[in-house]
Scaffold this active site. Structure first.
Site, short mmCIF file in Angstrom:
data_model
loop_
_atom_site.label_atom_id
_atom_site.label_comp_id
_atom_site.label_asym_id
_atom_site.label_seq_id
_atom_site.Cartn_x
_atom_site.Cartn_y
_atom_site.Cartn_z
N GLY A 22 -10.86 -6.90 -3.40
CA GLY A 22 -9.41 -6.90 -3.68
C GLY A 22 -8.92 -5.87 -2.48
O GLY A 22 -9.09 -5.67 -1.55
N CYS A 23 -7.73 -5.29 -3.06
CA CYS A 23 -7.04 -4.13 -2.12
C CYS A 23 -7.88 -3.34 -1.36
O CYS A 23 -8.56 -2.38 -2.31
CB CYS A 23 -5.82 -3.47 -3.10
#
Length: 191
Positions: A22-23
């Site tokens: 993810g981020c």
């Protein structure tokens, strides 16, 4: 933005793991807190465009994922323990998505540096898939590390430098609080 060497450390007492979960702001903040982690570098891996910018990666057309290079001391922290953190701090069943972050740049991926890392990642994934820990199949890709490009300076140490930012307060902080409860025995001692 120079390409990093495939092994980002020449010190025989360190090793490197590369994860996309993810981020990278969230991932970086989590891995930075583990005892045995020396440095975490946010960057891009898995794509075809050399030296991509954040803006290019955000289009989803470069093939890169937002990743973190985790440089660690294997005498204090094992690759197996890093895999445990990786699997438990994101949803490996969502294709190209983590929460509100959507696109191939947010895919769940492990970029292995050697055959031992590949074997361990594949074994852990298979065990999780058969355990029923997730109601859906795990979609995490396991790929050889071919390149790593450091993200721009303002992405490095993002949470620690921007704790009051809305994204940090409402997205990263809750993930960190959950992580710190689960992995409390593996956290760095606060100075």
């Amino acid at each position: 933005m120079p390409e990093e060497k495939l092994t980002t450390s020449s010190n025989a007492n360190t090793d490197t793991a590369t994860f996309g979960n993810g981020c990278f702001w969230c991932s970086e903040a989590i891995f930075q807190r583990l005892d045995g982690v020396i440095k975490v570098v946010s960057g891009y891996s898995g794509g075809t465009v050399p030296n991509p910018s954040y803006e290019q990666v955000c289009t989803g057309t470069t093939g890169h994922a937002e990743v973190v290079n985790v440089i660690y001391d294997p005498s204090k922290l094992s690759y197996d323990e890093l895999l445990s953190v990786f699997w438990k701090t994101h949803d490996p069943t969502t294709l190209n998505r983590q929460g509100n972050d959507v696109g191939t740049q947010y895919r769940s991926v492990i970029f292995y540096h050697n055959s031992e890392q590949k074997e361990k990642a594949e074994m852990y994934k298979a065990a999780l898939d058969t355990s029923g820990a997730w109601s859906k199949p795990i979609v995490t890709a396991i790929e050889p590390l071919k390149n790593f490009y450091s993200a721009e300076d303002y992405h490095q140490n993002y949470f620690n430098n921007n704790t009051r930012a809305m994204y940090c307060q409402y997205v990263i902080r809750p993930k960190l609080e959950k992580f710190e409860k689960i992995f409390k025995d593996q956290l760095k001692v606060k100075q």
